[in-house]
Design a protein around this motif. Sequence first.
Motif, PDB file in Angstrom:
ATOM      1  N   PRO A  20      41.352 -25.045  15.125  1.00 14.01           N
ATOM      2  CA  PRO A  20      41.588 -25.465  15.639  1.00 14.01           C
ATOM      3  C   PRO A  20      42.612 -25.644  16.201  1.00 14.01           C
ATOM      4  N   GLU A  21      43.764 -25.696  16.602  1.00 19.12           N
ATOM      5  CA  GLU A  21      44.963 -26.708  17.354  1.00 19.12           C
ATOM      6  C   GLU A  21      44.620 -27.540  17.656  1.00 19.12           C
ATOM      7  N   GLY A  22      45.181 -28.834  17.846  1.00 25.20           N
ATOM      8  CA  GLY A  22      44.264 -30.049  19.213  1.00 25.20           C
ATOM      9  C   GLY A  22      42.856 -30.362  18.623  1.00 25.20           C
ATOM     10  N   LEU A  23      41.789 -29.625  17.785  1.00 25.69           N
ATOM     11  CA  LEU A  23      40.436 -29.945  17.654  1.00 25.69           C
ATOM     12  C   LEU A  23      40.691 -31.375  16.130  1.00 25.69           C
ATOM     13  N   SER A  24      41.870 -31.637  15.330  1.00 25.73           N
ATOM     14  CA  SER A  24      41.852 -31.687  13.945  1.00 25.73           C
ATOM     15  C   SER A  24      41.735 -33.228  14.097  1.00 25.73           C
ATOM     16  N   ILE A  59      32.251 -29.872  19.573  1.00 22.51           N
ATOM     17  CA  ILE A  59      33.696 -29.463  20.014  1.00 22.51           C
ATOM     18  C   ILE A  59      33.866 -28.614  21.025  1.00 22.51           C
ATOM     19  N   PHE A  60      33.300 -28.140  22.251  1.00 33.12           N
ATOM     20  CA  PHE A  60      34.182 -27.065  23.273  1.00 33.12           C
ATOM     21  C   PHE A  60      35.018 -27.738  24.043  1.00 33.12           C
ATOM     22  N   MET A  61      36.490 -26.745  23.801  1.00 32.18           N
ATOM     23  CA  MET A  61      37.505 -26.948  25.214  1.00 32.18           C
ATOM     24  C   MET A  61      37.932 -25.557  25.670  1.00 32.18           C
TER      25      MET A  61
END
Length: 230
Positions: A20-24, A59-61
């Motif tokens: 997902p965007e922002g997790l790379s 990683i959870f957002m």
Amino acid sequence: MNLTIKALGIEPFSISNEIPEGLSGYYIPDTKVLCAVATFGKFMIQLVDLGEYSWLYYIFMIKEEITFLLTYSAPLILVRIILKGNFSYEIEFLGNVPLGENQCNVICLPTPLNKLHFCPGEYILFETLYSSSSILQTLIYFPMFEDFKANITAYKPALLCMPHIKPSASVIECVYKIIHSPFSENVRQFHIKSIKDLLIHILEATSHSKPVNIGLLLMSLKEYMQHKLL
């Protein structure tokens, strides 16, 4: 070792290996990746299976309060370390257990599932997973954890200690080494050693507050020395 994840009380969502965007920035090359983006937010889970040992990096957002059900492929013992965020998890017969940032514990999961409860926010978790046989072999040298050992052999859910403990600098160093080491067969033994060392550091830190039978301790020391001399 396989892992499945679903959210309770909402429509099913798709799992993919598309980051997902922002997790790379959290991606570790050559790991198995489970990702999702949905109304609750997004997550990325990375997994490396090493046979008797495995590790998981989550990683959870999260945008709205939610409960995830995690199902592992087999009963196991895991070390759960919270690097960011405060949440709670639920295990059959143990109930709801809060776990805060910079806390960790060793958990026996004879039923290979547990629930994670999140409020809106960002969460980073790291887990190392062990077969029963591998951890029982290690516990031989820590007689102060006979109760925990008995729960493992009786297939009962259990926590190594309550309250949870703060991971030492040595534990965090093991985590850092693993998540900054792109996985390949060339570093397989390095990952296994780091997973074993992490468990030893947690057991050593927790053992200081545990009473111990002197006779059992001397027997364990003897076995340890014999093992080291082999």
